[in-house]
Design an enzyme around this catalytic site. Structure first.
Site, PDB file in Angstrom:
ATOM      1  N   VAL A  54      30.282  48.018  21.029  1.00  0.00           N
ATOM      2  CA  VAL A  54      30.424  48.860  20.148  1.00  0.00           C
ATOM      3  C   VAL A  54      29.983  48.001  18.744  1.00  0.00           C
ATOM      4  CG1 VAL A  54      32.180  50.254  18.374  1.00  0.00           C
ATOM      5  CG2 VAL A  54      31.928  50.501  20.865  1.00  0.00           C
ATOM      6  N   THR A  74      40.260  53.498  31.097  1.00  0.00           N
ATOM      7  CA  THR A  74      41.566  53.543  31.796  1.00  0.00           C
ATOM      8  C   THR A  74      41.447  53.246  33.110  1.00  0.00           C
ATOM      9  OG1 THR A  74      43.354  55.377  32.448  1.00  0.00           O
ATOM     10  CG2 THR A  74      41.220  56.078  31.609  1.00  0.00           C
ATOM     11  N   ASP A  81      43.015  54.831  35.668  1.00  0.00           N
ATOM     12  CA  ASP A  81      43.389  55.706  36.294  1.00  0.00           C
ATOM     13  C   ASP A  81      42.188  56.593  36.846  1.00  0.00           C
ATOM     14  OD1 ASP A  81      46.002  55.057  35.747  1.00  0.00           O
ATOM     15  OD2 ASP A  81      46.119  56.582  34.128  1.00  0.00           O
TER      16      ASP A  81
HETATM   17  O1  F6P Z   1      47.448  54.993  32.319  1.00  0.00           O
HETATM   18  C1  F6P Z   1      47.296  53.712  32.574  1.00  0.00           C
HETATM   19  C2  F6P Z   1      48.854  53.177  33.277  1.00  0.00           C
HETATM   20  O2  F6P Z   1      48.586  52.115  33.774  1.00  0.00           O
HETATM   21  C3  F6P Z   1      49.090  54.270  34.304  1.00  0.00           C
HETATM   22  O3  F6P Z   1      48.412  54.319  35.730  1.00  0.00           O
HETATM   23  C4  F6P Z   1      50.614  54.183  34.621  1.00  0.00           C
HETATM   24  O4  F6P Z   1      51.281  55.287  34.747  1.00  0.00           O
HETATM   25  C5  F6P Z   1      50.825  53.931  32.970  1.00  0.00           C
HETATM   26  O5  F6P Z   1      49.726  53.450  32.413  1.00  0.00           O
HETATM   27  C6  F6P Z   1      51.847  52.815  32.873  1.00  0.00           C
HETATM   28  O6  F6P Z   1      52.189  52.709  31.605  1.00  0.00           O
HETATM   29  P1  F6P Z   1      53.008  51.550  30.784  1.00  0.00           P
HETATM   30  O7  F6P Z   1      52.202  50.357  30.965  1.00  0.00           O
HETATM   31  O8  F6P Z   1      53.476  52.068  29.442  1.00  0.00           O
HETATM   32  O9  F6P Z   1      54.256  51.365  31.567  1.00  0.00           O
END
Ligand code: F6P
Length: 328
Positions: free
Chosen positions: A26, A129, A131
């Site tokens: 970016v 992410t 996910d």
């Molecule tokens: O969204 C990414 C993630 O790692 C998810 O897979 C998980 O549920 C969440 O974040 C965990 O969040 P934190 O780091 O706030 O515990």
């Protein structure tokens, strides 16, 4: 179309490997196109608290290979309030910022969507992410690295599972999505995956046991998505059920946790992040706003943020079939 002179970039929500490669892309693409770049620290919190820093090309030197995010990140509760977003907007106007690029997951892009609706500032989202749960893009920044991390861990767990003739339930992240569990199960040769997208979770466990777990094999590995369904889920839950219902099995649990978020980004994530970061500036110059830039069939695509965040990215039935057949 308004001339864009200054763009801000931030990372928000859970960090993901490859975010730095994206910030770099970016920054350098914007500078190449004669724009100034402002790095915003700690996600939306930094917009509200005016944690701004002018970024030059050298601000992002030597970062493409680093995990985490040099801009730091946060999950901002304040930005979810109209007052918080107003302060953020006021700070952007005060600092002459014309556009905002948000690198983050579902929650972060939901914030971007609210902001873009309320204020006349172009906002571009980039899927960052582990996910992989954003609709409209084949993959998200960090997903490939996390997948490889999981597979490396499961390979190690396999050694001890084999030696002891045990069933291991390995819990992986993904929030409400099963991409990490399903694909790491395929890649590690696991016996099953329990994911929220496939049937009810009770059926999935029964099916796994019913298939004759350990009849022909002396150990089993089941990848379990962390997602909760009907108030229960996770590796502990399934392990407890097996211990109660099938006491003949020797069961162990491994929860991989946050190690899945760290580490050196894979080449695939670096390339994806570089392409998306570059494309975000192209999109801004084309007059795009309130979209997420993604990659579909290896082409850059623009997806309305509103669509991307709907939590309905499907897992292909083919992936479920592949695992079922190959784990027999
Ligand atoms: O969204 C990414 C993630 O790692 C998810 O897979 C998980 O549920 C969440 O974040 C965990 O969040 P934190 O780091 O706030 O515990």
């Amino acid at each position: 179309m308004r001339e864009l002179k200054k763009v801000a970039v931030l990372t928000s929500g859970g960090d993901a490997p490859g975010m730095n490669a994206c910030i770099r892309a970016v920054t350098r693409s914007a500078i190449f196109n004669h724009m100034e770049v402002v790095g915003v620290y700690r996600g939306y919190e930094g917009l509200i608290n005016e944690e701004f820093q002018k970024f030059t090309s050298s601000s992002v030197s030597n970062t493409i290979q680093r995990g985490g995010t040099i801009l730091k990140t946060a999950r901002s509760k304040a930005f979810m309030t109209p007052e918080g977003r107003k302060t953020a907007h006021d700070n952007m106007v005060k600092n002459g910022i014309d556009a905002l690029i948000v690198i983050g997951g579902n929650g972060s892009l939901t914030g971007a969507q609210l902001f873009a609706r309320e204020y006349d500032i172009p906002v571009i989202g980039l899927p960052g992410t582990i996910d992989n749960d954003l609709y409209g893009t084949d993959t998200t920044i960090g997903y490939d690295t996390a997948l490889n991390t999981i597979v490396e861990c499961v390979d190690k767990i396999r050694d001890t599972a084999n030696s002891h003739d045990r069933i291991f339930f390995v819990e992986v992240m993904g929030r409400d999505a099963g991409f990490l569990a399903q694909n790491s199960a395929i890649a590690s040769g696991a016996e099953a995956a329990i994911i929220p997208e496939d049937k009810t979770d009770v059926d999935q466990l029964a099916e796994f046991i019913g298939r004759g777990v350990r009849k022909s094999k002396n150990s089993s590995i089941v990848l379990v998505s962390e997602a909760q369904k009907d108030g229960h889920g996770g590796a502990m839950y399934y392990a407890d059920r097996v211990r109660k219902e099938y006491p003949q099995y020797d069961v162990r649990v491994t929860i991989l946790g946050h190690l899945q978020r760290g580490g050196i980004p894979t080449a695939a994530d670096r390339i994806l992040a570089s392409r998306l970061g570059y494309a975000s500036i192209e999109a801004l110059m084309e007059g795009q706003r309130n979209i997420m830039v993604g990659v579909s069939n290896d082409e850059i695509v623009y997806v309305p943020i509103q669509r991307a965040i709907k939590w309905d990215k499907p897992i292909k039935k083919e992936l479920i079939d592949v695992l079922a057949v190959l784990s027999l």
